[in-house]
Write a protein that holds these residues in place. Structure first.
Motif, PDB file in Angstrom:
ATOM      1  N   MET A 118     188.466  55.047  31.857  1.00  0.00           N
ATOM      2  CA  MET A 118     189.818  54.211  32.361  1.00  0.00           C
ATOM      3  C   MET A 118     191.318  55.141  31.979  1.00  0.00           C
ATOM      4  SD  MET A 118     189.695  51.264  33.130  1.00  0.00           S
ATOM      5  CE  MET A 118     191.517  50.394  32.922  1.00  0.00           C
ATOM      6  N   LYS A 146     190.334  49.210  37.670  1.00  0.00           N
ATOM      7  CA  LYS A 146     190.472  48.921  36.717  1.00  0.00           C
ATOM      8  C   LYS A 146     188.591  48.901  36.602  1.00  0.00           C
ATOM      9  CE  LYS A 146     193.617  47.582  33.627  1.00  0.00           C
ATOM     10  NZ  LYS A 146     194.635  46.453  33.727  1.00  0.00           N
ATOM     11  N   SER A 150     185.787  50.986  35.587  1.00  0.00           N
ATOM     12  CA  SER A 150     185.316  50.165  33.407  1.00  0.00           C
ATOM     13  C   SER A 150     183.548  49.802  33.053  1.00  0.00           C
ATOM     14  CB  SER A 150     185.668  48.663  32.897  1.00  0.00           C
ATOM     15  OG  SER A 150     185.103  47.976  34.677  1.00  0.00           O
TER      16      SER A 150
END
Length: 150
Positions: A118, A146, A150
């Motif tokens: 991130m 995102k 992750s």
């Protein structure tokens, strides 16, 4: 140029008596002129089409937010009017990337930059915007970036 296409569409809509399209196209031209004025003092995009696409994307985003609010408030007729404006505006936007194409672009940039977590999201988003800003909805891309990091 997109700007010329908008002018031609406005003339056509006026001649055909299409009041809704005419009003929307006038709003588009007004927003573009406002952006031109802002660009005189600040940093303008490299090409004129990039500036116009930026304005059109912002207008579509504003209308989608308005639709959401109108639907929550029980004002479906206003939501429908905003939807009609979106349809007119989107005629001038370049074809948007699909979710699969967006994911592939994110993976390519992620591999290129060596992004692993991130903490690299800002770099990936900046590169994604630099390469695909005109053909990508950045708010949707944010969620995909995102998920990929992750």
């Amino acid at each position: 140029m997109i700007r010329d296409d908008i002018k031609a569409a406005l003339v056509t809509a006026m001649k055909a008596g299409e009041k809704a399209d005419t009003a929307t196209l006038r709003l588009v031209q007004s927003a573009i002129k406002n952006r031109d004025i802002e660009a005189r003092t600040g940093k303008a995009p490299d090409s004129d089409d990039a500036l116009v696409v930026e304005v059109l994307q912002k207008m579509v985003k504003q209308r989608r937010e308005s639709i959401e609010m109108f639907v929550k408030g029980g004002r479906q007729e206003l939501a429908d009017a905003e939807g009609a404006e979106i349809a007119v505006i989107e005629r001038f936007l370049p074809q948007q990337m699909s979710e699969a194409e967006t994911s592939a672009a994110i993976e390519a940039i992620k591999a290129e930059l060596g992004a692993s977590g991130m903490k690299d999201m800002g770099r990936v988003m900046a590169e994604l915007k630099a390469r695909h800003a005109q053909t990508l909805d950045m708010s949707k891309a944010s969620g995909l970036v995102k998920a990929a990091l992750s």
